[in-house]
Design a protein around this motif. Structure first.
Motif, PDB file in Angstrom:
ATOM      1  N   UNK A 338      25.961  82.305  38.163  1.00 19.11           N
ATOM      2  CA  UNK A 338      26.297  82.017  36.655  1.00 19.11           C
ATOM      3  C   UNK A 338      27.706  82.449  36.311  1.00 19.11           C
ATOM      4  N   UNK A 339      28.038  83.734  36.773  1.00 16.33           N
ATOM      5  CA  UNK A 339      29.399  84.233  36.339  1.00 16.33           C
ATOM      6  C   UNK A 339      30.536  83.521  36.785  1.00 16.33           C
ATOM      7  N   UNK A 340      30.375  82.959  38.018  1.00 14.32           N
ATOM      8  CA  UNK A 340      31.419  82.178  38.487  1.00 14.32           C
ATOM      9  C   UNK A 340      31.588  80.834  37.953  1.00 14.32           C
ATOM     10  N   UNK A 341      30.296  80.179  37.457  1.00 12.49           N
ATOM     11  CA  UNK A 341      30.142  78.997  36.686  1.00 12.49           C
ATOM     12  C   UNK A 341      30.992  79.034  35.380  1.00 12.49           C
ATOM     13  N   UNK A 342      30.818  80.275  34.942  1.00 15.79           N
ATOM     14  CA  UNK A 342      31.683  80.503  33.660  1.00 15.79           C
ATOM     15  C   UNK A 342      33.199  80.519  33.913  1.00 15.79           C
ATOM     16  N   UNK A 343      33.343  81.267  35.196  1.00 12.92           N
ATOM     17  CA  UNK A 343      34.774  81.261  35.256  1.00 12.92           C
ATOM     18  C   UNK A 343      35.550  79.960  35.326  1.00 12.92           C
ATOM     19  N   UNK A 344      34.687  79.164  36.264  1.00 17.94           N
ATOM     20  CA  UNK A 344      35.178  78.003  36.563  1.00 17.94           C
ATOM     21  C   UNK A 344      35.138  76.895  35.158  1.00 17.94           C
ATOM     22  N   UNK A 345      34.345  76.930  34.435  1.00 19.21           N
ATOM     23  CA  UNK A 345      34.342  76.328  33.150  1.00 19.21           C
ATOM     24  C   UNK A 345      35.481  76.724  32.401  1.00 19.21           C
ATOM     25  N   UNK A 346      35.809  78.097  32.500  1.00 21.15           N
ATOM     26  CA  UNK A 346      37.127  78.426  31.483  1.00 21.15           C
ATOM     27  C   UNK A 346      38.402  78.055  32.159  1.00 21.15           C
ATOM     28  N   UNK A 347      38.346  77.351  33.463  1.00 20.04           N
ATOM     29  CA  UNK A 347      39.263  77.158  34.256  1.00 20.04           C
ATOM     30  C   UNK A 347      40.467  78.335  34.442  1.00 20.04           C
TER      31      UNK A 347
END
Ligand code: ASP
Ligand code: MG
Length: 473
Positions: A338-347
């Motif tokens: 979940x954490x890295x999904x967020x980071x990816x979403x935020x580019x």
């Protein structure tokens, strides 16, 4: 040999520098090499173009900027073409054409107030188009046939404006069609760095500092024998000499060391430069146009196999450590994902990750400019876990990453011990550590204020100021 030579902004920063660059290209041609030149914009020009675009998008367009850019390039043109009025007229006409285009773009932008990445590329790529006619004229006045070439006719890219990626097959075809005939005629083409175009011909840029990348892309497309990056330092050094006064140049490094070093903040090469050259195993030399006698650094497949352990120490500043911690994180699947999904979403680009095996804490490093946004997004995405107490805290702090890099760290025991010994005896607290499984680097997170001392301490501990005993050549 076919050599693709790239000159950076300071190497073409004035009429004198441009003439020197031209001499370096002509000297190589006189030795029988075929030469393709790739040029950056004159130093600081890209910054002012980006500024102009941003100002224009707020509704302001100052025509004085066009005049300033014209003056700087005209002065260079006058000096370079002294005594050859035809050449002068021709170069000035090319410069005017580019400036007309630039002015129209900025003026339009000041009306619509919307700066898209595509429009920013169209504007920021102007600097190279202004510099190439000057470099070509300087080469002509040094006695070789030469002409400027727009990289929009050479490098075919994806549509990621502001950081486009080359499409190798299409680029090979275009580079062959545009450059080969010139090379065969004995001319030295001067290609604009930094820019390319989509298959539809829309101008793109490869990202700031991307002219190095251009040279490597063109080198690979032409299957050149070597790519030479002319810059303003004596190649890749064991550390940033501004930080470590006794840093020394490295004669030979491998592709993987070069990319680790570029990635970990050594400013000498754009971090993507190595990729195209590596694919075709083309050696890359990093040379100093202010000190051309210096052998610089050669980047190749094998690098310097005689030196064991750490080759260089670098640091990345203006980064933040984001830590997600809580004793309840143990064994709860999906938090990391979940954490890295967020980071990816935020580019946001993650520079380093570390997780303790107790699983009580994961932390990662991103650029400080992205940190507030990422923390906010993490807090909202992990709200349930925070409420349930599985996660106690999501925090960020400004830090620096210090990295020790070297291919032959792999399998050399005792390196980590030396690293920690050195930092311990300098009284530096290590906040987090990560070693890639490639074992080519150890990265440490330290407080911002400790970074310089950490770099110096490691440089000393691995005796990088001295030629290693094993490198008997
Ligand atoms: N002129 C561009 C920049 O300043 C590209 C380069 O110099 O490599 O980012
Ligand atoms: Mg540059």
């Amino acid at each position: 040999m076919l050599i693709v030579m790239k000159f950076g902004g300071t190497s073409v920063g004035s009429a004198d520098r441009i003439s020197q660059a031209a001499r370096l290209a002509v000297d190589a041609a006189a030795k029988g090499h075929r030469v393709v030149v790739v040029t950056s914009a004159m130093s600081k020009v890209t910054d002012s173009l980006v500024d102009a675009a941003q100002t224009a998008s707020r509704g302001k367009w100052d025509p004085a900027l066009r005049a300033q850019l014209f003056e700087r390039h005209r002065q260079a043109a006058d000096a370079i073409t002294a005594g050859n009025s035809d050449d002068r007229e021709q170069v000035l006409a090319q410069i005017e054409t580019q400036l007309d285009r630039f002015e129209k773009l900025c003026f339009g932008l000041s009306m619509v107030h919307e700066l898209t990445p595509r429009l920013l590329d169209a504007i920021s790529g102007t600097g190279e188009m202004l510099a190439a006619p000057l470099v070509a004229a300087a080469i002509r006045s040094a006695g070789r046939a030469s002409a400027p070439v727009l990289a929009t006719d050479v490098i075919v890219t994806t549509e990621q404006f502001g950081g486009a990626e080359p499409i190798p097959e299409a680029t090979e075809a275009k580079a062959a069609a545009t450059l080969r005939p010139m090379i065969e005629r004995g001319e030295i083409p001067v290609v604009t760095g930094f820019i390319g175009a989509t298959a539809d011909g829309v101008l793109t840029t490869l990202g700031r500092g991307g002219s190095d990348y251009s040279a490597s892309i063109i080198g690979a497309a032409l299957s050149a024998d070597e790519v030479w990056i002319w810059t303003d330092v004596n190649g890749v050094m064991t550390a940033n000499p501004g930080e470590v006064p006794d840093a020394r140049s490295l004669a030979e490094i491998s592709y993987s060391e070069a990319s680790e070093l570029a990635y970990y903040g050594a400013k000498v090469l754009h971090y993507k430069t190595i990729v195209p050259a590596f694919r075709k195993k083309i050696p890359v030399r990093i040379l100093n146009s202010f000190n051309p006698e210096h052998p610089g650094t050669r980047v190749s497949v094998e690098g310097d196999t005689s030196t064991l352990g750490v080759k260089a120490v670098t640091s990345i500043r203006k980064v933040s450590l984001i830590a997600i911690s809580g004793t309840g994180m143990q064994g709860i699947p999906g938090i990391v994902a979940k954490a890295f999904d967020v980071v990816a979403e935020q580019q946001a680009n993650v520079l380093m990750i570390s997780q303790a095996s107790s699983e009580n804490n994961i932390c990662f490093v991103i650029s400080s400019s992205e940190a507030p946004r990422v923390v906010r997004a993490l807090k909202s995405a992990l709200e349930v876990e925070l409420l349930r107490g599985h996660i106690e805290e999501i925090a960020d702090q400004p830090v620096a990453v210090v990295a020790a890099v070297g291919d032959r760290m792999r399998g050399t025991p005792g390196i980590a011990a030396t690293v920690f010994g050195a930092l311990g005896s300098s009284g530096i607290n290590v906040i987090a550590i990560s070693q890639g499984s490639s074992e080519r680097n150890i990265s440490l997170v330290v407080a911002e204020g400790d970074a310089t001392e950490a770099v110096r301490g490691l440089h000393r501990a691995f005796a990088l100021d001295r030629e290693a005993a094993a490198t008997s050549r």
